[in-house]
Design a protein around this motif. Structure first.
Motif, PDB file in Angstrom:
ATOM      1  N   GLY A 192      59.672  28.773  32.180  1.00  0.00           N
ATOM      2  CA  GLY A 192      60.511  28.800  30.981  1.00  0.00           C
ATOM      3  C   GLY A 192      59.843  28.180  29.758  1.00  0.00           C
ATOM      4  O   GLY A 192      60.439  28.137  28.685  1.00  0.00           O
ATOM      5  N   GLY A 193      58.633  27.653  29.921  1.00  0.00           N
ATOM      6  CA  GLY A 193      57.910  27.056  28.799  1.00  0.00           C
ATOM      7  C   GLY A 193      58.125  25.564  28.640  1.00  0.00           C
ATOM      8  O   GLY A 193      57.559  24.939  27.750  1.00  0.00           O
ATOM      9  N   ARG A 194      58.939  24.975  29.499  1.00  0.00           N
ATOM     10  CA  ARG A 194      59.217  23.536  29.400  1.00  0.00           C
ATOM     11  C   ARG A 194      58.027  22.730  29.918  1.00  0.00           C
ATOM     12  O   ARG A 194      57.436  23.049  30.946  1.00  0.00           O
ATOM     13  CB  ARG A 194      60.462  23.204  30.229  1.00  0.00           C
ATOM     14  N   VAL A 195      57.697  21.673  29.200  1.00  0.00           N
ATOM     15  CA  VAL A 195      56.593  20.790  29.598  1.00  0.00           C
ATOM     16  C   VAL A 195      57.150  19.653  30.443  1.00  0.00           C
ATOM     17  O   VAL A 195      58.190  19.061  30.115  1.00  0.00           O
ATOM     18  CB  VAL A 195      55.855  20.236  28.366  1.00  0.00           C
ATOM     19  N   TRP A 196      56.450  19.355  31.539  1.00  0.00           N
ATOM     20  CA  TRP A 196      56.831  18.290  32.461  1.00  0.00           C
ATOM     21  C   TRP A 196      55.659  17.331  32.602  1.00  0.00           C
ATOM     22  O   TRP A 196      54.512  17.751  32.749  1.00  0.00           O
ATOM     23  CB  TRP A 196      57.171  18.868  33.836  1.00  0.00           C
ATOM     24  N   GLN A 197      55.958  16.036  32.576  1.00  0.00           N
ATOM     25  CA  GLN A 197      54.946  14.989  32.726  1.00  0.00           C
ATOM     26  C   GLN A 197      55.094  14.354  34.097  1.00  0.00           C
ATOM     27  O   GLN A 197      56.170  13.878  34.448  1.00  0.00           O
ATOM     28  CB  GLN A 197      55.128  13.924  31.637  1.00  0.00           C
ATOM     29  N   GLU A 198      54.025  14.350  34.863  1.00  0.00           N
ATOM     30  CA  GLU A 198      54.059  13.717  36.180  1.00  0.00           C
ATOM     31  C   GLU A 198      53.951  12.202  36.030  1.00  0.00           C
ATOM     32  O   GLU A 198      53.150  11.713  35.231  1.00  0.00           O
ATOM     33  CB  GLU A 198      52.910  14.227  37.047  1.00  0.00           C
ATOM     34  N   LEU A 199      54.785  11.471  36.781  1.00  0.00           N
ATOM     35  CA  LEU A 199      54.698  10.009  36.839  1.00  0.00           C
ATOM     36  C   LEU A 199      54.439   9.618  38.281  1.00  0.00           C
ATOM     37  O   LEU A 199      55.237   9.919  39.169  1.00  0.00           O
ATOM     38  CB  LEU A 199      55.990   9.360  36.350  1.00  0.00           C
ATOM     39  N   ASN A 200      53.330   8.964  38.517  1.00  0.00           N
ATOM     40  CA  ASN A 200      52.945   8.534  39.856  1.00  0.00           C
ATOM     41  C   ASN A 200      53.684   7.227  40.157  1.00  0.00           C
ATOM     42  O   ASN A 200      53.349   6.177  39.606  1.00  0.00           O
ATOM     43  CB  ASN A 200      51.425   8.349  39.895  1.00  0.00           C
ATOM     44  N   LEU A 201      54.693   7.303  41.013  1.00  0.00           N
ATOM     45  CA  LEU A 201      55.522   6.125  41.289  1.00  0.00           C
ATOM     46  C   LEU A 201      54.755   5.042  42.042  1.00  0.00           C
ATOM     47  O   LEU A 201      55.022   3.855  41.853  1.00  0.00           O
ATOM     48  CB  LEU A 201      56.775   6.528  42.063  1.00  0.00           C
ATOM     49  N   ALA A 202      53.791   5.419  42.877  1.00  0.00           N
ATOM     50  CA  ALA A 202      52.992   4.416  43.587  1.00  0.00           C
ATOM     51  C   ALA A 202      52.181   3.600  42.585  1.00  0.00           C
ATOM     52  O   ALA A 202      52.102   2.372  42.676  1.00  0.00           O
ATOM     53  CB  ALA A 202      52.078   5.086  44.613  1.00  0.00           C
ATOM     54  N   ALA A 203      51.586   4.273  41.606  1.00  0.00           N
ATOM     55  CA  ALA A 203      50.820   3.561  40.576  1.00  0.00           C
ATOM     56  C   ALA A 203      51.745   2.750  39.676  1.00  0.00           C
ATOM     57  O   ALA A 203      51.399   1.646  39.244  1.00  0.00           O
ATOM     58  CB  ALA A 203      49.995   4.550  39.756  1.00  0.00           C
ATOM     59  N   LEU A 204      52.935   3.271  39.389  1.00  0.00           N
ATOM     60  CA  LEU A 204      53.905   2.523  38.584  1.00  0.00           C
ATOM     61  C   LEU A 204      54.321   1.243  39.314  1.00  0.00           C
ATOM     62  O   LEU A 204      54.425   0.177  38.706  1.00  0.00           O
ATOM     63  CB  LEU A 204      55.129   3.385  38.275  1.00  0.00           C
TER      64      LEU A 204
END
Length: 172
Positions: free
Chosen positions: A149-161
């Motif tokens: 659909g053209g939506r941008v998603w940002q991955e967040l690495n929870l282990a690193a967080l």
């Protein structure tokens, strides 16, 4: 006699499929969430249980993004406003759809992230990787993806967080 043979065939097919599943590399999959109209992806193996918004007891002398502690299924969890922590908080908050996403227990941190709403599951096949903008990012920020659909998603690495010094100073 025919039942025993059919059972052996079934067991044989299941054993083959299990062996294939063990040797095949699995694609990535994520829990998609929204915060302040932005899309974020949490790796499924790092995300834990999802809770409806629960009462949160505030803790004095903490950052504004640390909302306090909440009793989630008999365990105390620190509650972090994800949009506030990331510095993307906007005024439009949808509390009726808000959820708390706990970190997976294997990450050894009793913490839940407040998100505005859940947006379902995403797989690698549904997303295309996007080139980065070259800006410096914290280690817990992963790749950027675009869906059909053209939506941008940002991955967040929870282990690193969970291992991030700024995050642990308050939560850990």
């Amino acid at each position: 006699m025919a039942n025993k043979e059919a059972l052996r065939e079934l067991q044989s097919r299941l054993a083959e499929r299990l062996q294939q599943a063990r040797t095949q590399e699995r694609g990535k999959s994520w829990l998609a969430v929204e915060c302040s109209s932005r899309g974020f992806l949490f790796p499924l193996q790092e995300a834990g249980e999802i809770f409806a918004m629960a009462p949160v007891l505030s803790v004095p002398h903490t950052h504004p993004w640390f909302l306090g502690v909440s009793n989630l299924r008999g365990h105390l969890h620190g509650v972090v406003d994800l949009a506030g922590f990331l510095g993307v908080k906007s005024g439009d908050v949808l509390r009726e759809q808000a959820r708390l996403v706990a970190f997976n227990t294997t990450l050894d941190i009793n913490c839940a992230l407040l998100v505005d709403r859940l947006a379902g599951l995403r797989s690698e096949a549904q997303l295309s990787p996007q080139a980065g903008d070259g800006a410096a990012r914290p280690p817990f920020v992963g790749g950027r993806f675009r869906d059909e659909g053209g939506r941008v998603w940002q991955e967040l690495n929870l282990a690193a967080l969970a291992a991030d010094a700024a995050f642990l100073r308050i939560v850990g």
